[in-house]
Design an enzyme around this catalytic site. Structure first.
Site, mmCIF file in Angstrom:
data_model
loop_
_atom_site.group_PDB
_atom_site.id
_atom_site.type_symbol
_atom_site.label_atom_id
_atom_site.label_comp_id
_atom_site.label_asym_id
_atom_site.label_seq_id
_atom_site.Cartn_x
_atom_site.Cartn_y
_atom_site.Cartn_z
ATOM 1 N N GLU A 170 0.848 -1.181 0.000
ATOM 2 C CA GLU A 170 0.000 0.000 0.000
ATOM 3 C C GLU A 170 0.890 1.240 0.000
ATOM 4 O O GLU A 170 1.858 1.263 0.760
ATOM 5 C CB GLU A 170 -0.914 0.030 1.235
ATOM 6 C CG GLU A 170 -1.930 1.177 1.138
ATOM 7 C CD GLU A 170 -2.933 1.211 2.292
ATOM 8 O OE1 GLU A 170 -2.799 0.419 3.232
ATOM 9 O OE2 GLU A 170 -3.840 2.031 2.216
ATOM 10 N N GLU B 267 -6.059 -3.266 12.342
ATOM 11 C CA GLU B 267 -5.709 -4.093 11.173
ATOM 12 C C GLU B 267 -6.674 -5.262 11.036
ATOM 13 O O GLU B 267 -7.068 -5.633 9.940
ATOM 14 C CB GLU B 267 -4.270 -4.590 11.262
ATOM 15 C CG GLU B 267 -3.215 -3.495 11.467
ATOM 16 C CD GLU B 267 -3.341 -2.308 10.548
ATOM 17 O OE1 GLU B 267 -3.794 -2.453 9.397
ATOM 18 O OE2 GLU B 267 -2.992 -1.185 10.986
HETATM 19 N N1 PHE Z 1 -3.301 0.826 5.732
HETATM 20 C C1 PHE Z 1 -2.466 0.918 6.898
HETATM 21 C C2 PHE Z 1 -3.407 1.107 8.069
HETATM 22 O O1 PHE Z 1 -3.990 2.130 8.263
HETATM 23 C C3 PHE Z 1 -1.505 2.033 6.902
HETATM 24 C C4 PHE Z 1 -0.424 1.943 5.899
HETATM 25 C C5 PHE Z 1 -0.475 2.729 4.778
HETATM 26 C C6 PHE Z 1 0.650 1.110 6.094
HETATM 27 C C7 PHE Z 1 0.522 2.687 3.829
HETATM 28 C C8 PHE Z 1 1.658 1.066 5.162
HETATM 29 C C9 PHE Z 1 1.599 1.853 4.044
HETATM 30 O O2 PHE Z 1 -3.711 0.228 8.767
HETATM 31 ZN ZN ZN Z 2 -5.967 1.471 8.386
#
Ligand code: PHE
Ligand code: ZN
Length: 879
Positions: free
Chosen positions: A127, A304
């Site tokens: 991500e 998460e």
């Molecule tokens: N999606 C993750 C979270 O909020 C955050 C994240 C974003 C981690 C981009 C890594 C890179 O739980």
């Molecule tokens: Zn998140």
């Protein structure tokens, strides 16, 4: 100079669907630290409604392309086009099997995005757009497919090989090598892909879901951390049970993996069934982790896990919709923590965080709506606005619809959109339709940036016994949005007598008489609410539970604040009243000292503190929250032109004054709480430690504190008390501080997470000497500029939490920090951009500091080959 808004900006309105369905993706990894090869086989089917002879467009970055074939025909130079991060195959047949092979270099990847090395293992972070650093693929969240991943590697170097989903096959290979195959039955976007390979130890537990599915839970860590996983595992089990109980959501696979790494740009990542966590949010033992760490772990593990439904099963159409998954999931994790621990304490911490981090962001050069309309670098939009304000907006939906209405909306959302990539509008439509209400106007919260101000005034007419509250809302223009519309603002209110009793409320326009809080909904710019049968001029208790993320203006008298602090039924209002009193006392002192007047201690504040210290009925953690003086940054936000040294001096004066005048009370409360009992993890025990250490923080400003801190340090059996005592010695500049720091260092020097704390408490020390200490600490063997946790705890803490150090009038702090931003930009642009944001508020300082900061921003902006990440931040700041 480049303008952050031109050229590379991407706009939400430009969204176009991807013409192809990707039926499946097979990935073959030949794993090595220096070099990994990745073969990908994907089946493209042209979607209905798209005209034939479409091109297939893939994304890739820093990939060494070895081969491409289409329907088993090798493609040569002229058969495809590589243009920047895009690979384009023109005129692909409606059913196309595409095979690619690339080489990548994990050991050289310092950006910690894509496939990289951490200690003894390799891992991925995809991500938002890291998958394109692993292989060519349509790297966008609305392209979902089924993954089958085969890995092979040397068995002794990489005994553990993990990816998403179920482990379906494995075997031995000649030469001490082995292979493993994973299949994820759920179609997912590329940002949720993950792989881990290396030498890791593991703890295992089980969870039986409500419908009887047996889920294996495994946490992978480096071997020496095996004894620090209990709390994370318990948190996971609690989260799984809570999501069933409260949201009726069950886990959907037989296996759930968490892997902890010391090298991570963010907190954690929700990859399907293979979460990857910053070790800070996994590892805890009473002697190594503070109560705040324990709470952080529970919250992030929950966060998460909750993404499995809000984010993974239903994902985002494009990255503009990020708050769809993040705002909602933060709301869910906040509710989880509130249900597990004290709701009131959690709520106050959330509000404090929103006001101190998100409000300034929303008022600065990076201001954006929770659903932005454009960006240059998506990584810059993982912000307090998207996350925390996003959650506050979901909370208002919850407030408006109530728990059962909100749950109806969630149910419909999943019925409609399970397995899809959708938008915030889809979410709001489900909420509205499930409840038969119209939320169109409420939807403005998604598109409007800036913090609304609500100005409240009142009048009481003794003759008619009527009391009228007039609310006026106004959102000041932000840099990217001049005109603001009226928003729907839930307004929860109560009325108190001067003596603190709750008055029943009845509106002039209605007949119902309510005993407690009344929820009103403001829709227009100005609204009046008249209450009848009001026996005396009441004290208004406004925005109970902080019913909307707004700045509240009401001219409270000290007596009214005192009434609220002691008597209001709402914890937020009580806390906020205490903070207001402290803010105005501190700001008043700033003014006095500018005018050459003597500083004096505010009598109302002194009395309020005395009352709080004597209050043995209230939750000690709430008292601690109320007695923690507002941070210097928050105070700075309340000033027209920030007076860095004035704020520091005034806050210190108040802290000392309170400590000196109430020494006996602080000492008595401290003694009561310091009862010598062995460490416990319960929230009651945490609450007692919180208040005890708040008392200690005042006592070190008196003659009594040093010996108390020394004794606490010597007898402590947990990191919360240890750190508080050590901080106390530093705060008072005790001659014992140096020894205490050295002892701490020698005990913990091999422990990355504990050393982060050691760096931070030194970086946060006010005054002119700290910069040199920070420079020295950068040479410490435990420090590494390549490690984000280290950068955040030393450099980040200095720049963001040490105003008198960072804002030293000679500009030395700025120059140092700009050097670090430039240095980091070559290694890890995401972290560099986070650090660069320390300059965002530069326009709010005096002329001298302004021009010093501006020239550092210009120096950064002029760096050749500057990343898009940092360039967007600094050019926005300069604009
Ligand atoms: N999606 C993750 C979270 O909020 C955050 C994240 C974003 C981690 C981009 C890594 C890179 O739980
Ligand atoms: Zn998140």
């Amino acid at each position: 100079m480049k303008d952050g808004l031109t050229g590379k900006s991407i706009f939400r309105k430009d969204y176009e669907p991807y013409p192809w369905d990707v039926k499946q993706l097979h990935l073959f990894f030949d794993i090595g630290r220096e070099t990994t090869t990745v073969r990908a086989e994907m089946q493209f089917h042209l979607k209905d409604g798209f005209k034939p002879s479409q091109a297939i467009v893939l994304n890739g970055k820093d990939l060494e392309l070895l081969s491409v074939s289409l329907n088993d025909r090798p493609l040569g130079e002229g058969d495809f086009v590589v243009n920047g991060e895009a690979l384009l195959i023109p005129d692909a047949p409606p059913i196309s099997v595409l095979k690619t092979e690339v080489r990548i270099h994990p050991a050289n990847n310092s950006a910690l995005e894509g496939l990289y090395v951490s200690g003894e293992f390799l891992l991925t972070q995809c991500e938002a757009q890291g998958f394109r650093k692993i292989t060519w693929f349509p790297d966008r969240p609305d392209v979902m497919t089924a993954y089958c991943v085969t890995m092979q590697a040397d068995r002794s170097e990489f005994p553990v090989l993990l990816s998403n989903g179920n482990r379906v096959a494995a075997g031995e290979l000649p030469g001490g090598r082995h292979w493993v195959r994973w299949e994820d039955p759920f179609r997912k976007p590329s940002y949720l892909f993950a792989l881990v390979a290396g030498d890791l130890a593991m703890v295992e537990d089980h969870f039986k879901t409500r419908s009887g599915r047996d889920v294996v839970l495994r946490i992978y860590v480096e071997a020496e951390n095996l004894d620090r996983c209990d709390h994370a595992m318990q948190s996971l089990v609690h989260a799984m049970r809570w999501d069933e109980d409260r949201f009726n959501l069950e886990y959907d696979l037989d296996i759930y993996h968490i892997v902890a790494t010391n090298d991570f740009n963010m907190g954690a990542m929700e990859n399907k069934s293979l979460n990857i966590f910053n070790s800070k949010y996994v590892l805890a033992r009473p002697d190594t982790a503070t109560d705040a760490d324990y709470q952080g772990i529970e919250g992030v593990i929950g966060h998460e896990y909750f993404h499995n439904w809000t984010g993974n099963r239903v994902t985002c159409r494009d990255w503009f919709e990020l708050t769809l998954k993040e705002g909602l999931t933060v709301f869910r994790d906040e509710e989880f923590s509130a249900d597990m621990q004290s709701r009131a304490v959690n709520r106050i911490r959330v509000i404090r965080d929103l006001r101190s981090r998100q409000f300034p962001e929303d008022d600065g050069p990076m201001s954006h709506p929770i659903r932005p309309d454009h960006y240059v670098e998506i990584n810059n939009f993982y912000t307090a606005t998207v996350y925390q304000k996003g959650a506050a907006i979901i909370r208002m939906v919850h407030t408006l619809l109530g728990e059962s209405g909100f749950q109806k909306g969630m149910k419909l959302y999943f019925e409609r959109h399970d397995g899809q990539a959708v938008t915030c509008d889809d979410f709001m439509a489900a909420m509205a339709d499930a409840n038969g209400v119209n939320l169109d106007r409420f939807g403005r919260w998604y598109s409007q940036s800036g913090t609304p101000q609500v100005h409240v005034s009142d009048r009481y007419d003794a003759a008619t016994r009527k009391y009228t509250l007039t609310l006026q809302q106004k959102t000041p223009p932000t840099h990217e949005q001049a005109d603001k519309q009226a928003l729907v603002i839930p307004f929860a209110v109560g009325l108190l007598t001067g003596a603190g009793g709750e008055l029943p409320t009845q509106l002039e326009t209605g007949t119902d008489v309510l005993e407690g809080t009344r929820l009103l909904v403001m829709e227009d710019e100005m609204q009046e609410y008249t209450f009848v049968n009001v026996p005396e001029k009441p004290v208004p208790s406004l925005f109970r539970d902080y019913s909307a993320p707004v700045r509240i203006f009401y001219d409270y008298s000290p007596a009214q604040l005192a009434t609220l602090i002691t008597h209001d039924s709402d914890a937020f209002v009580r806390w906020d009243a205490a903070q207001r009193m402290a803010v105005s006392a501190i700001l008043e002192l700033c003014k006095r000292s500018v005018n050459g007047l003597e500083m004096t201690l505010d009598a109302a504040l002194l009395k309020a503190f005395q009352g709080m210290l004597a209050d043995r009925a209230a939750d000690p953690a709430l008292l601690a929250e109320a007695m923690n003086l507002p941070e210097e940054d928050y105070l700075a936000e309340q000033m027209e032109v920030v007076d860095v040294d004035g704020i520091h001096a005034a806050r210190k004066f108040i802290q000392r004054g309170l400590a000196g005048n109430l020494m006996v009370h602080f000492a008595q409360r401290y003694a009561e709480l310091n009862d010598g009992q062995a460490y416990q993890k319960s929230s009651a025990a945490m609450a007692r430690r919180a208040l005890k250490n708040t008392c200690l923080g005042y006592l070190v400003e008196t003659g009594l504190g040093e010996s108390m801190a020394v004794a606490q340090l010597a007898s402590s059996d947990n990191m919360t008390d240890t750190l508080a005592a050590l901080k106390g010695l530093l705060q008072m500049d005790s001659p014992q501080a140096a020894t205490a720091l050295a002892e701490f260092e020698s005990r913990w020097k091999a422990d990355a997470l504990v050393m982060d704390k050691w760096f931070s408490i030194q970086a946060v020390q006010p005054g002119p000497n700290t910069l040199n200490r920070v420079k020295e600490l950068m040479q410490h063997p435990a420090f590494s500029i390549q490690n984000p946790n280290k950068v955040r705890s030393l450099i980040g803490v200095f720049a963001m939490l040490n105003p008198t150090g960072f804002h030293a009038a000679d500009g030395s702090g700025y120059a140092f920090h700009a050097d670090r931003v430039i240095e980091l930009d070559g290694l890890n642009p995401q972290i560099a951009a986070r650090m660069a944001a320390a300059f965002n508020r530069w326009k709010r300082y005096d002329e001298g500091r302004k021009s010093l900061m501006k020239s550092q921003l210009q120096r950064i902006a002029a760096v050749e080959g500057l990343s898009g990440d940092v360039s967007e931040i600094v050019n926005n700041a300069l604009r």
